[in-house]
Each structure stands twice: as structure tokens, then as C-alpha cells.
Motif scaffolding. Structure first.
Motif, mmCIF file in Angstrom:
data_model
loop_
_atom_site.group_PDB
_atom_site.id
_atom_site.type_symbol
_atom_site.label_atom_id
_atom_site.label_comp_id
_atom_site.label_asym_id
_atom_site.label_seq_id
_atom_site.Cartn_x
_atom_site.Cartn_y
_atom_site.Cartn_z
ATOM 1 N N GLY A 157 0.642 -0.895 -0.193
ATOM 2 C CA GLY A 157 0.169 -0.463 0.341
ATOM 3 C C GLY A 157 1.065 1.289 0.217
ATOM 4 N N ALA A 158 1.555 1.112 1.119
ATOM 5 C CA ALA A 158 3.428 2.411 0.302
ATOM 6 C C ALA A 158 3.634 2.935 -0.924
ATOM 7 C CB ALA A 158 3.450 2.275 1.692
ATOM 8 N N ALA A 159 4.045 1.298 -1.418
ATOM 9 C CA ALA A 159 4.030 2.053 -2.801
ATOM 10 C C ALA A 159 3.254 2.568 -3.952
ATOM 11 C CB ALA A 159 5.283 -0.086 -3.119
ATOM 12 N N ALA A 160 1.787 1.848 -2.996
ATOM 13 C CA ALA A 160 1.248 2.928 -4.401
ATOM 14 C C ALA A 160 0.446 4.312 -3.327
ATOM 15 C CB ALA A 160 -0.125 2.143 -4.449
ATOM 16 N N PHE A 161 0.871 4.264 -2.189
ATOM 17 C CA PHE A 161 0.150 5.819 -1.949
ATOM 18 C C PHE A 161 1.239 7.142 -1.798
ATOM 19 C CE2 PHE A 161 0.438 8.475 2.141
ATOM 20 C CZ PHE A 161 -0.660 8.938 2.423
ATOM 21 N N PHE A 162 2.508 6.240 -1.886
ATOM 22 C CA PHE A 162 3.543 7.819 -1.606
ATOM 23 C C PHE A 162 3.139 8.814 -3.502
ATOM 24 C CE2 PHE A 162 4.801 5.915 2.209
ATOM 25 C CZ PHE A 162 5.415 8.041 2.817
ATOM 26 N N PRO A 163 3.334 7.490 -4.516
ATOM 27 C CA PRO A 163 3.381 8.710 -5.740
ATOM 28 C C PRO A 163 1.614 8.793 -5.820
ATOM 29 C CG PRO A 163 3.562 5.895 -5.599
ATOM 30 C CD PRO A 163 3.918 5.988 -4.357
ATOM 31 N N TRP A 164 0.475 8.697 -5.716
ATOM 32 C CA TRP A 164 -0.433 9.031 -5.618
ATOM 33 C C TRP A 164 -0.567 10.220 -4.855
ATOM 34 C CZ3 TRP A 164 -3.642 9.614 -1.199
ATOM 35 C CH2 TRP A 164 -5.301 10.287 -1.768
ATOM 36 N N LEU A 165 -0.223 10.437 -3.504
ATOM 37 C CA LEU A 165 0.156 11.383 -2.964
ATOM 38 C C LEU A 165 0.429 12.546 -3.066
ATOM 39 C CD1 LEU A 165 -0.917 12.417 0.442
ATOM 40 C CD2 LEU A 165 2.022 12.267 1.098
ATOM 41 N N LEU A 166 1.630 12.765 -4.388
ATOM 42 C CA LEU A 166 2.437 13.183 -4.570
ATOM 43 C C LEU A 166 2.130 13.610 -6.113
ATOM 44 C CD1 LEU A 166 6.098 12.820 -2.253
ATOM 45 C CD2 LEU A 166 4.235 14.226 -1.939
ATOM 46 N N ASP A 167 0.926 12.835 -6.440
ATOM 47 C CA ASP A 167 1.456 12.933 -7.949
ATOM 48 C C ASP A 167 0.629 14.816 -8.505
ATOM 49 O OD1 ASP A 167 0.207 12.628 -10.568
ATOM 50 O OD2 ASP A 167 -1.832 11.337 -10.232
ATOM 51 N N GLY A 168 1.256 15.036 -8.837
ATOM 52 C CA GLY A 168 0.548 16.528 -9.405
ATOM 53 C C GLY A 168 0.618 17.714 -8.245
#
Length: 210
Positions: A157-168
Motif C-alpha cells: 500500500g505504501a508503494a502506491a500511496f506515496f506516488p499517489w499522494l505527491l502526484d501533481g
């Protein structure tokens, strides 16, 4: 409670998460209004958004609001936070049904309503609840709230969360968020997680925003 003798909690992640939720719903609304209501990107983006919002709100319900109640925080504020969570759950069901049906009109309407309600909730949280957090919670109590979210996320989940969080996200936000995570997380984010996220189906910013 005086700040003397204790570390003031850092609410960087709370603001970043709120921004990410609003960004996602703005994108979903724009996609639906353009007629895009089905396919891998819509479904993957909805699963991701729904999971992260559920983890965030569940951790608040179990590790934030009860701790504030025990410290005699304003009960009206905490009651409002929980009532708004319940209302958002109803709207999530409406949007989820529209995604399942592949209905652009229903999705555009539901996503816009969810964006409005979630935006208002985040504003209320930032204006009313976060001052209570900073006045009443110790750093250890705030860290326990963050740890509960990390526990629920797990490594994948962390592997998906951080790039999602910082997208844009703005560069200042990106630097601040990455500055408070362990160095291995920063390395994984840059070398593995973000490139993989960018290759996967996801909600995109409207073409006019580029």
C-alpha cells in the motif's frame, strides 16, 4: 496545553492528503464530464481513492477523535467530524455505483457532490480539528495515528500511496513530505514507486490543465 516541554505535532501529511483527495475528485469529475466513465483507469483510480480515504478516516475514528475526546476536546467539533464521515460514506456508495454502471452522467454528478462534501469536510477539519490536535495531542499520540495508517496500508500500500499522494503536488509540498520520511522510503519513491505508478492506469489531469 502549553507547547513547553513537548514537541508540537507536524500536520504536513494531513494537508497533503487532503490536497490529494481533492485533486483526485477534480480529475474524476472532469473525466466523467468528458464522457469517460469506464475502463481500467477509472476503475483503478476509484479503487485507489476509496481505499486511501477509508484508511485515513478509519484511523481518525479509532486513533484521533477518541484520544481528543479523552482530553476534553470540544465534543461538538468531534461529533461534527464523525457525522461528516458518515455522510461521505453515503456519497462513496453513490459514486461506486456509478463507476460500476459505467454511467458518465451519474458519475459526473456523484463525483461533483462528493468533491463538494469532502472539500467542506477537509476545511472543517483544518479549521476546527487540527488546532485541537496541535493544542492537545503529544507527538507520540499523533505518531500513533500515523502508524495506524501505515499499518493498514502495509508495504504494498505504501508503494502506491506515496506516488499517489505527491502526484501533481507542488515542489515545496513534495520536498516537505519526503523530508519527514525515512531515507529508504525516499529512495524507493524515486527509483521504483513513482515510475511504476506513472506506468499504471490512473486518473489523469484534464487536457486543458497541461
Amino acid at each position: 496545553m502549553s507547547d513547553q516541554g513537548r514537541d508540537r505535532v507536524d500536520v504536513t501529511f494531513m494537508y497533503a492528503v487532503h490536497d490529494a483527495f481533492q485533486r483526485d475528485l477534480d480529475r474524476l469529475t472532469a473525466m466523467a464530464e468528458a464522457g469517460d466513465a469506464s475502463g481500467p483507469a477509472v476503475e483503478a483510480g476509484w479503487d485507489r481513492f476509496k481505499r486511501f480515504l477509508h484508511i485515513h478516516h478509519t484511523a481518525e475514528d479509532t486513533h484521533l477523535w477518541p484520544v481528543l475526546r479523552a482530553k476534553a476536546a470540544d465534543p461538538a467539533v468531534l461529533d461534527r467530524m464523525q457525522t461528516e464521515h458518515d455522510r461521505l460514506d453515503e456519497l462513496l456508495d453513490i459514486v461506486g455505483a456509478a463507476v460500476s454502471a459505467g454511467s458518465a452522467a451519474r458519475l459526473a454528478d456523484g463525483a461533483a457532490r462528493l468533491a463538494e462534501e469532502l472539500g467542506a469536510h477537509c476545511e472543517h477539519e483544518e479549521e476546527l480539528a487540527l488546532p485541537l490536535v496541535q493544542d492537545l495531542l503529544t507527538k507520540a499520540e499523533w505518531d500513533a495515528f500515523g502508524n495506524e495508517q501505515r499499518r493498514r496500508l502495509g508495504v504494498s500500500g505504501a508503494a502506491a500511496f506515496f506516488p499517489w499522494l505527491l502526484d501533481g503536488a507542488e515542489e515545496a509540498t513534495r520536498r516537505k513530505v519526503l523530508g519527514v520520511v525515512p531515507p529508504p522510503v525516499r529512495l524507493l519513491y524515486r527509483a521504483v514507486w513513482r515510475p511504476r505508478y506513472l506506468r499504471a492506469p490512473r486518473w489523469q489531469a484534464p487536457a486543458s490543465a497541461h
